[in-house]
Enzyme design. Structure first.
Site, PDB file in Angstrom:
ATOM      1  N   LYS A  79       0.866  -1.184   0.000  1.00  0.00           N
ATOM      2  CA  LYS A  79       0.000   0.000   0.000  1.00  0.00           C
ATOM      3  C   LYS A  79       0.901   1.232   0.000  1.00  0.00           C
ATOM      4  CE  LYS A  79      -3.878   2.099   2.586  1.00  0.00           C
ATOM      5  NZ  LYS A  79      -4.816   1.951   3.711  1.00  0.00           N
ATOM      6  N   SER A 154      -9.791   2.243   2.680  1.00  0.00           N
ATOM      7  CA  SER A 154      -8.850   2.938   1.834  1.00  0.00           C
ATOM      8  C   SER A 154      -7.836   2.046   1.120  1.00  0.00           C
ATOM      9  CB  SER A 154      -8.088   3.960   2.681  1.00  0.00           C
ATOM     10  OG  SER A 154      -7.280   3.306   3.648  1.00  0.00           O
ATOM     11  N   SER A 178     -10.162  -0.176   6.853  1.00  0.00           N
ATOM     12  CA  SER A 178      -9.556  -0.117   5.516  1.00  0.00           C
ATOM     13  C   SER A 178      -8.868  -1.380   5.028  1.00  0.00           C
ATOM     14  CB  SER A 178      -8.568   1.040   5.442  1.00  0.00           C
ATOM     15  OG  SER A 178      -9.285   2.230   5.249  1.00  0.00           O
TER      16      SER A 178
HETATM   17  N1  GLN Z   1     -13.509   4.682   6.043  1.00  0.00           N
HETATM   18  C1  GLN Z   1     -12.852   5.022   7.271  1.00  0.00           C
HETATM   19  C2  GLN Z   1     -12.361   6.445   7.208  1.00  0.00           C
HETATM   20  O1  GLN Z   1     -12.557   7.058   6.238  1.00  0.00           O
HETATM   21  C3  GLN Z   1     -11.714   4.093   7.561  1.00  0.00           C
HETATM   22  C4  GLN Z   1     -10.499   4.365   6.761  1.00  0.00           C
HETATM   23  C5  GLN Z   1      -9.320   3.568   7.205  1.00  0.00           C
HETATM   24  O2  GLN Z   1      -9.443   2.554   7.882  1.00  0.00           O
HETATM   25  N2  GLN Z   1      -8.158   4.058   6.849  1.00  0.00           N
HETATM   26  O3  GLN Z   1     -11.789   6.965   8.107  1.00  0.00           O
END
Ligand code: GLN
EC number: 6.3.5.7
Length: 492
Positions: A79, A154, A178
């Site tokens: 990532k 994400s 995410s």
């Molecule tokens: N969708 C959640 C957010 O926008 C989680 C994102 C994540 O785990 N990085 O914060």
């Protein structure tokens, strides 16, 4: 061999050890697939063929000399939130479009020691804020199961790359879902470890008390191999715990499903917006686990209504603090011709950050400001403790807790959810981060449009082996994790 991408991590390891193929052949095979297929999926931000082939050759030489590890020569995608020495690390942001990291994140460094070959860096929501990967400065990644749908976020690039067989496994990070939600949207297995299990050193911070790296792959077995690389204490991360990591591969059969008490939170299955197909598939998977010997126990998680407001205060508050370092002075984007220092800060940040990141910086700064700190931030921290206690109480009577990973399957790209609607989609994942617990997503079938559905199992602290083991046994008895999207079947 034209079907190397169909092999599991164990099969790759055995094939390399038995000289059935070399790491160079395997790496070239993946690079060819990326070159041919990724234009449609757009999972990679940066592909690094030269470095990958050099690493592959080094891995092959190590194999020859009898010094290889289990994973020496196996390719991986990281990532783009993990710093990679000499390779662009963007966190999906214009702010870091020109950032070449001078060091490796601990996770990346451990991968190198294990002999993994880095194919490149994969796309993500900007600074990991989002649930669709659409907020990336580099454009939206597509879901391999339906290219007009999002892969989730994400870690959407990680999920899409693995689901399209453009990497055998990938690293992800999970601040509020995410890893689990994109794994769910793309039909993969993904593990969010206990907070502190995986080093955050060199992992660009979103919300430091919630962020945790973990593996994304086809199966629990594949995830276990990557967990063996990622997990462990790191002196350079003061929140990394000084407790020896398990051997997750050796432990794959350590927990029996027979006699396992699975908690079913009453509140979770009555959430408005829980899709009927998702509910049905998750219930079927629980029935299967019951047939395998588990007991389903209804439990209460009374704080469910507080998850979204609590998370969406704490995460932006920490983000607003973490993102102060991007000031246009030290590294990252700098605006053209600033007239003075204030102008430099203002315009660098306004031009370098996208709208979702700016929204969260504003919310977080507001919540932390002198007049509102007690009313919002301190209160949210208190509620966070109650959420944690709710889980700990539940674990007095059950071994794991079951939930969907997301209330729906993948959204259409551009479905233009308003921010609050998008935040509500995180209902099943964010409490796990607030409490610091581990949780895993496993694919358990499809909805009426042939989009994958995921089951989430939440464990008590440090129960990664147990979660992987339970899913491994489910996957020995079912074949959802072996299903491939049509695009992954394309040969090169
Ligand atoms: N969708 C959640 C957010 O926008 C989680 C994102 C994540 O785990 N990085 O914060």
């Amino acid at each position: 061999m034209t079907d190397l991408h169909r092999l599991s991590i164990r099969e790759l390891s055995e094939g390399l050890a038995g000289s059935k193929f070399s790491s160079r052949e395997l790496t070239e095979h993946y690079l060819k697939r990326i070159a041919k297929i990724d234009a449609q999926v757009q999972s990679y931000v940066t592909v690094t063929p030269e470095q990958a082939l050099a690493q592959a050759d080094a891995a092959d030489a190590l194999r020859q000399s009898g010094m290889a590890n289990v994973l020496t020569g196996v390719p991986i995608a990281h990532k783009d939130i993990f710093c990679t020495h000499g390779i662009k690390t963007t966190a999906g942001s214009k702010m870091l479009d020109n950032f070449i990291s001078p060091y490796d994140a601990t996770v990346v460094a451990k991968g190198k020691v294990a002999g993994l070959v880095t194919l490149g860096k994969v796309n993500m929501d900007e600074f990991a804020m989002g649930s669709t990967s659409e907020s990336s400065y580099f454009g939206a990644t597509k879901n391999p199961w339906a290219l007009d749908h999002v892969p989730g976020g994400s870690s959407g690039g990680s999920a899409a790359a693995v689901a399209a067989d453009l990497a055998p496994f990938a690293t992800g990070t999970d601040t509020g879902g995410s890893i689990r939600q994109p794994a769910s949207f793309c039909g993969l297995t993904g593990l969010k470890p206990t907070y502190g299990r995986v080093s955050r050193f060199g992992m660009i911070a979103y919300a430091s008390s919630l962020d945790q790296g973990g593996p994304m792959a086809r199966s629990a077995e594949d995830c276990a191999y990557l967990m063996n690389v990622m997990a462990g204490h790191d002196d350079r991360d003061s929140t990394s715990v000084n407790v020896a990591a398990d051997d997750y591969v050796a432990n794959l059969n350590s927990t029996s499903v027979k006699g396992l008490r699975i908690g079913i939170p009453k509140q979770y299955f009555n959430v408005a917006g829980l899709d009927a197909d998702v509910k049905a598939r998750v219930e079927e998977s629980l029935k299967k686990l019951e047939e395998m010997g588990a007991t389903l126990v209804e439990i209460d998680l009374n704080m469910t209504d507080a998850y979204v407001p609590t998370y969406y205060l704490i995460a932006p508050a920490e983000a607003s603090s973490n993102l102060q370092r991007f000031d246009g002075v030290r590294y990252g984007y700098r605006c053209e011709n600033p007239v003075d220092l204030t102008d430099l800060y203002k315009r660098s940040r306004s031009e370098g950050f996208g709208p979702e990141v700016q929204r969260r910086i504003l919310i977080g700064t507001y919540a932390l400001s002198a007049g509102y700190y007690d009313a919002y931030y301190v209160k949210a921290q208190k509620v966070r403790r109650l959420i944690q206690q709710d889980f700990l109480k539940a674990f007095e009577s059950v071994d794991v807790i079951a939930a969907p990973s997301a209330p729906t399957t993948a959204y259409k790209i551009g479905a233009s959810l308003d921010p609050v609607e998008m935040y509500l989609g995180d209902i099943y994942t964010i409490a796990v981060n607030l409490a610091g617990l581990p949780a895993i997503n496993a694919p358990v079938g499809f909805d009426k449009d042939q989009l994958p559905v995921g089951l989430q199992l939440i464990g008590n602290y440090w129960s990664e082996s147990q979660l992987l083991s339970v899913v491994h046994q489910y996957q020995q008895a079912t074949d959802w994790h072996t299903k491939r999207a049509a695009i992954a079947e394309e040969t090169v």
